[in-house]
Motif scaffolding. Structure first.
Motif, PDB file in Angstrom:
ATOM      1  N   GLY A 180       0.841  -1.189   0.000  1.00  0.00           N
ATOM      2  CA  GLY A 180       0.000   0.000   0.000  1.00  0.00           C
ATOM      3  C   GLY A 180       0.876   1.239   0.000  1.00  0.00           C
ATOM      4  N   ASN A 181       1.031   1.888  -1.140  1.00  0.00           N
ATOM      5  CA  ASN A 181       1.966   3.002  -1.255  1.00  0.00           C
ATOM      6  C   ASN A 181       1.255   4.344  -1.054  1.00  0.00           C
ATOM      7  OD1 ASN A 181       3.410   5.106  -3.271  1.00  0.00           O
ATOM      8  ND2 ASN A 181       4.904   3.741  -2.325  1.00  0.00           N
ATOM      9  N   LYS A 232      -0.490  -5.480  -7.311  1.00  0.00           N
ATOM     10  CA  LYS A 232       0.543  -5.780  -6.321  1.00  0.00           C
ATOM     11  C   LYS A 232       1.935  -5.505  -6.884  1.00  0.00           C
ATOM     12  CE  LYS A 232       1.211 -10.085  -5.010  1.00  0.00           C
ATOM     13  NZ  LYS A 232       1.106 -11.399  -4.328  1.00  0.00           N
ATOM     14  N   MET A 233       2.159  -5.819  -8.140  1.00  0.00           N
ATOM     15  CA  MET A 233       3.449  -5.558  -8.773  1.00  0.00           C
ATOM     16  C   MET A 233       3.724  -4.062  -8.864  1.00  0.00           C
ATOM     17  SD  MET A 233       3.298  -8.398 -11.841  1.00  0.00           S
ATOM     18  CE  MET A 233       4.709  -7.675 -12.668  1.00  0.00           C
ATOM     19  N   PHE A 277       6.509   0.895  -6.674  1.00  0.00           N
ATOM     20  CA  PHE A 277       6.481   2.247  -6.117  1.00  0.00           C
ATOM     21  C   PHE A 277       7.045   2.292  -4.704  1.00  0.00           C
ATOM     22  CE2 PHE A 277       4.024   3.516  -9.728  1.00  0.00           C
ATOM     23  CZ  PHE A 277       4.219   4.891  -9.816  1.00  0.00           C
ATOM     24  N   ASN A 278       6.863   1.233  -3.943  1.00  0.00           N
ATOM     25  CA  ASN A 278       7.439   1.218  -2.596  1.00  0.00           C
ATOM     26  C   ASN A 278       8.955   1.051  -2.617  1.00  0.00           C
ATOM     27  OD1 ASN A 278       5.502   1.774  -0.594  1.00  0.00           O
ATOM     28  ND2 ASN A 278       4.553  -0.226  -0.889  1.00  0.00           N
ATOM     29  N   LYS A 279       9.506   0.607  -3.733  1.00  0.00           N
ATOM     30  CA  LYS A 279      10.958   0.533  -3.869  1.00  0.00           C
ATOM     31  C   LYS A 279      11.556   1.898  -4.182  1.00  0.00           C
ATOM     32  CE  LYS A 279      11.174  -4.312  -5.244  1.00  0.00           C
ATOM     33  NZ  LYS A 279      11.425  -5.274  -6.352  1.00  0.00           N
ATOM     34  N   LYS A 323       7.159   4.351   1.267  1.00  0.00           N
ATOM     35  CA  LYS A 323       6.172   4.812   2.238  1.00  0.00           C
ATOM     36  C   LYS A 323       4.964   3.882   2.234  1.00  0.00           C
ATOM     37  CE  LYS A 323       8.199   8.573   3.753  1.00  0.00           C
ATOM     38  NZ  LYS A 323       8.539   8.762   5.181  1.00  0.00           N
ATOM     39  N   PRO A 324       5.132   2.655   2.762  1.00  0.00           N
ATOM     40  CA  PRO A 324       4.017   1.701   2.761  1.00  0.00           C
ATOM     41  C   PRO A 324       2.963   2.055   3.803  1.00  0.00           C
ATOM     42  CG  PRO A 324       5.902   0.760   3.874  1.00  0.00           C
ATOM     43  CD  PRO A 324       6.363   2.079   3.324  1.00  0.00           C
TER      44      PRO A 324
END
Length: 248
Positions: free
Chosen positions: A203-204, A225-226, A231-233, A237-238
């Motif tokens: 969840g970004n 999910k991919m 984006f979280n990489k 900010k999950p």
């Protein structure tokens, strides 16, 4: 000071509090916009980690009753629980099937026989409870060997406070008492239960802030999910933490 806070929490009458809470707030109210889509993705993540061989699913703090609605229709026996009779009754009303049961019970002293329930789901509850370690231990002990306990909670949440106009004391917004990262659950596992453990962090915040759900809501879960993971990489900010304990 932390010790003073813990002392106050231990004196807190959580049972009466959450009974009152259920009468004041409607957990079955339909969500809209980004909130609705975020909750949908959280549910899809939880569903994705539930073993297909699960037979009996215990929902701790049944909220909107989504666990029963989904899994009872998949021929699983589901048990909706809550401290408030109102929430249990509404969940049973919405999913009125023979394999769905409702029980008013306290998760710190659950009224179930040990070893009869192979899957326990506690979604967005642990951040509200007074003693998270005792909460985890009380649920984990119900499981048989290879049973799983699934817990979701906000990830590394910054807890904000308002000043209560009645008691003139700091009160946490949304009644969130604790904030968690994976380290907390690893420490609990080492100290109390010694199980197999897996984490899912997702969840970004940027995607939510940019209201990308307008487009991304049409994507199947695996593809979403991919994109979320990518984006979280690049913007770490999950929003959510999902923990799965498997009993040894």
């Amino acid at each position: 000071m932390m010790w003073m806070r813990l002392k106050l929490l231990n004196k807190f009458n959580y049972i009466e509090h959450y009974k009152t809470d259920a009468n004041e707030f409607d957990y079955f109210e339909e969500r809209l916009g980004a909130t609705k889509d975020d909750e949908r993705r959280l549910r899809e993540y939880i569903i994705s980690v539930i073993p297909k061989q699960s037979k009996i699913i215990l929902d701790i703090g049944c909220g909107s009753g989504w666990v029963a609605k989904y899994f009872s229709n998949k021929n699983k026996t589901t048990i909706s629980t809550d401290l408030a009779f109102k929430n249990v009754a509404k969940s049973k009303q919405l999913t009125n099937l023979g394999n769905h049961f409702g029980v008013v019970t306290d998760s710190f002293n659950p009224s179930f026989k040990i070893g009869n329930i192979d899957t326990i789901i506690s979604s967005e509850v642990i951040e509200h409870v007074t003693n998270p370690k005792a909460f985890i231990k009380s649920l984990y002990q119900l499981l048989p060997n290879k049973g799983i306990l699934v817990i979701s909670t906000p990830y590394n949440e910054i807890i904000r406070y308002i000043l209560c106009t009645h008691c003139n004391k700091k009160t946490p917004i949304h009644a969130h008492l604790h904030s968690f990262t994976e380290k907390y659950f690893t420490d609990v596992n080492r100290e109390l239960i010694n199980s197999d453990i897996k984490y899912y962090i997702f969840g970004n915040k940027l995607l939510i802030f940019l209201r990308t759900y307008v487009v991304l809501r049409f994507l199947p879960f695996k593809l979403w999910k991919m994109i979320d993971s990518f984006f979280n990489k690049i913007f770490n900010k999950p929003v959510h933490l999902l923990v799965v304990y498997t009993k040894n």
